[in-house]
Write a protein that holds these residues in place. Structure first.
Motif, PDB file in Angstrom:
ATOM      1  N   THR A 121       0.708  -1.170   0.013  1.00 60.91           N
ATOM      2  CA  THR A 121      -0.046   0.066   0.122  1.00 60.91           C
ATOM      3  C   THR A 121       0.558   1.061   0.103  1.00 60.91           C
ATOM      4  O   THR A 121       0.653   2.371   0.505  1.00 60.91           O
ATOM      5  N   LEU A 122       2.046   1.177  -0.555  1.00 59.07           N
ATOM      6  CA  LEU A 122       2.847   2.281  -0.462  1.00 59.07           C
ATOM      7  C   LEU A 122       2.338   3.554  -1.343  1.00 59.07           C
ATOM      8  O   LEU A 122       1.683   3.214  -2.316  1.00 59.07           O
ATOM      9  N   SER A 123       2.744   4.755  -1.016  1.00 62.87           N
ATOM     10  CA  SER A 123       2.478   5.787  -1.837  1.00 62.87           C
ATOM     11  C   SER A 123       3.884   6.025  -2.676  1.00 62.87           C
ATOM     12  O   SER A 123       5.097   6.022  -2.233  1.00 62.87           O
ATOM     13  N   ILE A 124       3.576   5.976  -3.892  1.00 63.65           N
ATOM     14  CA  ILE A 124       4.978   5.920  -4.747  1.00 63.65           C
ATOM     15  C   ILE A 124       4.892   7.230  -5.635  1.00 63.65           C
ATOM     16  O   ILE A 124       3.863   7.545  -6.358  1.00 63.65           O
ATOM     17  N   MET A 125       5.676   7.936  -5.513  1.00 59.41           N
ATOM     18  CA  MET A 125       6.183   9.307  -6.371  1.00 59.41           C
ATOM     19  C   MET A 125       6.993   9.418  -7.492  1.00 59.41           C
ATOM     20  O   MET A 125       8.291   8.994  -7.109  1.00 59.41           O
ATOM     21  N   VAL A 126       6.609   9.240  -8.587  1.00 56.29           N
ATOM     22  CA  VAL A 126       7.653   9.017  -9.714  1.00 56.29           C
ATOM     23  C   VAL A 126       7.964  10.432 -10.674  1.00 56.29           C
ATOM     24  O   VAL A 126       6.942  11.004 -11.080  1.00 56.29           O
ATOM     25  N   GLY A 127       9.095  10.318 -10.954  1.00 58.27           N
ATOM     26  CA  GLY A 127       9.646  11.411 -11.851  1.00 58.27           C
ATOM     27  C   GLY A 127      10.310  10.626 -12.922  1.00 58.27           C
ATOM     28  O   GLY A 127      10.776   9.569 -12.873  1.00 58.27           O
ATOM     29  N   GLY A 128      10.121  11.280 -14.098  1.00 58.57           N
ATOM     30  CA  GLY A 128      10.801  10.672 -15.401  1.00 58.57           C
ATOM     31  C   GLY A 128       9.727  10.791 -16.557  1.00 58.57           C
ATOM     32  O   GLY A 128       8.659  11.575 -16.308  1.00 58.57           O
ATOM     33  N   ASP A 129       9.910  10.332 -17.671  1.00 55.98           N
ATOM     34  CA  ASP A 129       9.157  10.540 -18.916  1.00 55.98           C
ATOM     35  C   ASP A 129       7.720   9.686 -18.731  1.00 55.98           C
ATOM     36  O   ASP A 129       7.660   8.498 -17.955  1.00 55.98           O
ATOM     37  N   GLN A 130       6.798  10.301 -19.293  1.00 57.79           N
ATOM     38  CA  GLN A 130       5.315  10.014 -18.959  1.00 57.79           C
ATOM     39  C   GLN A 130       5.365   8.381 -19.566  1.00 57.79           C
ATOM     40  O   GLN A 130       4.704   7.817 -18.986  1.00 57.79           O
ATOM     41  N   ALA A 131       5.992   8.031 -20.549  1.00 57.68           N
ATOM     42  CA  ALA A 131       5.792   6.903 -21.365  1.00 57.68           C
ATOM     43  C   ALA A 131       6.639   5.746 -20.565  1.00 57.68           C
ATOM     44  O   ALA A 131       5.981   4.668 -20.422  1.00 57.68           O
ATOM     45  N   MET A 136       5.967   1.133 -16.657  1.00 56.92           N
ATOM     46  CA  MET A 136       6.220   0.509 -15.475  1.00 56.92           C
ATOM     47  C   MET A 136       4.985   0.584 -14.362  1.00 56.92           C
ATOM     48  O   MET A 136       5.173  -0.002 -13.342  1.00 56.92           O
ATOM     49  N   HIS A 137       3.795   1.121 -14.842  1.00 56.15           N
ATOM     50  CA  HIS A 137       2.867   1.277 -13.861  1.00 56.15           C
ATOM     51  C   HIS A 137       2.688  -0.224 -13.323  1.00 56.15           C
ATOM     52  O   HIS A 137       2.175   0.013 -12.110  1.00 56.15           O
ATOM     53  N   PRO A 138       2.417  -1.146 -14.084  1.00 52.21           N
ATOM     54  CA  PRO A 138       2.170  -2.520 -13.681  1.00 52.21           C
ATOM     55  C   PRO A 138       2.720  -3.006 -12.327  1.00 52.21           C
ATOM     56  O   PRO A 138       2.367  -3.404 -11.449  1.00 52.21           O
ATOM     57  N   LEU A 139       4.249  -2.545 -12.562  1.00 53.95           N
ATOM     58  CA  LEU A 139       4.907  -3.090 -11.447  1.00 53.95           C
ATOM     59  C   LEU A 139       4.673  -2.229 -10.146  1.00 53.95           C
ATOM     60  O   LEU A 139       4.728  -2.590  -8.937  1.00 53.95           O
ATOM     61  N   PHE A 140       4.667  -1.092 -10.413  1.00 51.79           N
ATOM     62  CA  PHE A 140       4.128  -0.085  -9.122  1.00 51.79           C
ATOM     63  C   PHE A 140       2.727  -0.395  -8.377  1.00 51.79           C
ATOM     64  O   PHE A 140       2.723  -0.349  -7.352  1.00 51.79           O
ATOM     65  N   GLU A 141       1.955  -0.867  -9.320  1.00 54.78           N
ATOM     66  CA  GLU A 141       0.696  -1.460  -8.788  1.00 54.78           C
ATOM     67  C   GLU A 141       0.831  -2.583  -7.886  1.00 54.78           C
ATOM     68  O   GLU A 141       0.048  -2.816  -6.831  1.00 54.78           O
ATOM     69  N   SER A 145      -0.472   1.630  -3.635  1.00 52.05           N
ATOM     70  CA  SER A 145      -1.799   2.093  -3.655  1.00 52.05           C
ATOM     71  C   SER A 145      -2.249   3.399  -4.254  1.00 52.05           C
ATOM     72  O   SER A 145      -3.083   3.581  -4.987  1.00 52.05           O
ATOM     73  N   THR A 146      -0.945   4.155  -4.045  1.00 50.67           N
ATOM     74  CA  THR A 146      -1.272   5.576  -4.631  1.00 50.67           C
ATOM     75  C   THR A 146       0.078   5.656  -5.430  1.00 50.67           C
ATOM     76  O   THR A 146       1.152   5.970  -4.955  1.00 50.67           O
ATOM     77  N   ILE A 147      -0.188   5.924  -6.647  1.00 52.49           N
ATOM     78  CA  ILE A 147       0.893   5.784  -7.684  1.00 52.49           C
ATOM     79  C   ILE A 147       0.682   7.096  -8.544  1.00 52.49           C
ATOM     80  O   ILE A 147      -0.391   7.346  -9.354  1.00 52.49           O
ATOM     81  N   ILE A 148       1.628   8.215  -8.694  1.00 51.22           N
ATOM     82  CA  ILE A 148       1.287   9.188  -8.995  1.00 51.22           C
ATOM     83  C   ILE A 148       2.503   9.830  -9.950  1.00 51.22           C
ATOM     84  O   ILE A 148       3.720   9.614  -9.205  1.00 51.22           O
ATOM     85  N   HIS A 149       2.316  10.104 -11.060  1.00 47.42           N
ATOM     86  CA  HIS A 149       3.540  10.540 -11.742  1.00 47.42           C
ATOM     87  C   HIS A 149       3.671  12.140 -11.710  1.00 47.42           C
ATOM     88  O   HIS A 149       2.969  12.786 -11.890  1.00 47.42           O
ATOM     89  N   GLU A 150       4.733  12.440 -10.847  1.00 44.89           N
ATOM     90  CA  GLU A 150       4.898  13.887 -10.376  1.00 44.89           C
ATOM     91  C   GLU A 150       5.537  14.753 -11.392  1.00 44.89           C
ATOM     92  O   GLU A 150       5.222  15.830 -11.294  1.00 44.89           O
ATOM     93  N   GLY A 151       6.242  14.175 -12.484  1.00 43.58           N
ATOM     94  CA  GLY A 151       6.616  15.127 -13.398  1.00 43.58           C
ATOM     95  C   GLY A 151       7.870  14.627 -13.760  1.00 43.58           C
ATOM     96  O   GLY A 151       8.274  13.488 -14.118  1.00 43.58           O
ATOM     97  N   ALA A 152       8.830  15.643 -14.530  1.00 45.85           N
ATOM     98  CA  ALA A 152       9.970  15.312 -15.025  1.00 45.85           C
ATOM     99  C   ALA A 152      10.910  14.476 -13.909  1.00 45.85           C
ATOM    100  O   ALA A 152      10.946  14.443 -12.831  1.00 45.85           O
ATOM    101  N   ALA A 153      12.203  14.186 -14.277  1.00 45.68           N
ATOM    102  CA  ALA A 153      13.115  13.460 -13.609  1.00 45.68           C
ATOM    103  C   ALA A 153      13.504  14.288 -12.459  1.00 45.68           C
ATOM    104  O   ALA A 153      13.803  15.672 -12.501  1.00 45.68           O
TER     105      ALA A 153
END
Length: 277
Positions: A121-131, A136-141, A145-153
């Motif tokens: 149930t970790l909150s995962i804060m991701v930086g990097g390219d949208q694609a 990698m979203h399935p691995l994060f899932e 439980s909270t997986i958000i693309h925050e923006g650039a690297a």
């Protein structure tokens, strides 16, 4: 935390190969089905995705950018995900170095402690390219439980710094509330039952406040690692001409505890107040 994350990846059907500097720590995972690779270079060369979770920024830099590090031993098209809480500038440096080699790099620090890692149930804060985030979203899932693309690297790390800044004040407030309640002669558990249900309610109060009352200092997150995080946050703030007084105060308090209590959980901040009495 890495242990819980590996278990959840395997639970979701991923074949996991692991490396750690202290193999004994990996023995329970090996028994659960994780393959162990004695050589991180070999592991890097033969993996489609490499996830790292280490202690300090200098460890991250060594793992990725040293002569025998990951980026010099990976095939083009590999994904690397650093889930350590580390420096935003270092995350950008890794991203740029990886990009030159055709490697996809994401910084993805997490919040939720060892309990969140175990529960997935970790909150995962991701930086990097949208694609790359979407790929990698399935691995994060599998891990959060909270997986958000925050923006650039680097933006994943910047978001984690904001998270740690908020925790610093809330954790100190929790310790001060308990110290006050004890001095006033309140029933501490009754007090906690009351204020956790009101506007003061927070994860820190409900979870680490309860541990403070129980004298449970087992680390879900070490004081020594929180000091590292607060130092990074303070440096990032100062580089932007921003002074964060609450953060700096809590950092100073924890640094005074480091020698005696650095290997305890962050809830041991209560000892700052107990030792003053």
């Amino acid at each position: 935390m890495g242990s819980g994350m590996v278990k959840n990846l395997m639970k979701h059907g991923y074949e996991v190969y692991g490396f750690t500097r202290t193999k004994a720590k990996a023995e329970p995972l090996i028994k659960d089905g994780m393959h162990y690779d004695e050589d991180r270079q070999h592991l890097a060369q033969n993996s489609d995705v490499v996830i790292t979770m280490v202690g300090f920024p200098q460890d991250v830099e060594d793992v990725y950018l040293s002569e025998d590090g990951l980026l010099n031993n990976m095939k083009e098209g590999t994904y690397v995900i650093d889930m350590t809480t580390s420096s935003p500038d270092l995350a950008m440096k890794i991203y740029e170095a990886a990009k030159k080699k055709g490697i996809h790099a994401l910084d993805a620090p997490v919040s939720g402690g060892d309990s969140g890692a175990q529960a997935g149930t970790l909150s995962i804060m991701v930086g990097g390219d949208q694609a790359d985030f979407e790929a990698m979203h399935p691995l994060f899932e599998a891990m959060g439980s909270t997986i958000i693309h925050e923006g650039a690297a680097g933006f994943g790390q910047h978001t984690k710094m904001a998270n740690q800044i908020a925790i610093a004040g809330t954790l100190a407030g929790t310790a001060e509330a308990i110290s006050y309640a004890k001095a006033a002669g309140l029933d501490l558990n009754l007090m906690m039952d009351t204020i956790t249900k009101g506007a003061a309610g927070s994860w820190q109060l409900e979870n680490l406040g309860r541990k403070m009352l129980a004298d449970d200092y087992n680390p879900g997150f070490y004081i020594k690692h929180f000091i590292k995080d607060m130092k990074i946050a303070d440096q990032e703030a100062l580089s932007r001409h921003l002074t964060l007084k609450v953060l700096e105060t809590v950092l100073s308090m924890d640094e005074s505890l480091k020698e005696r209590y650095g290997d305890l959980g962050t809830q041991a901040l209560i000892k700052y107040y107990e030792d003053k009495q």
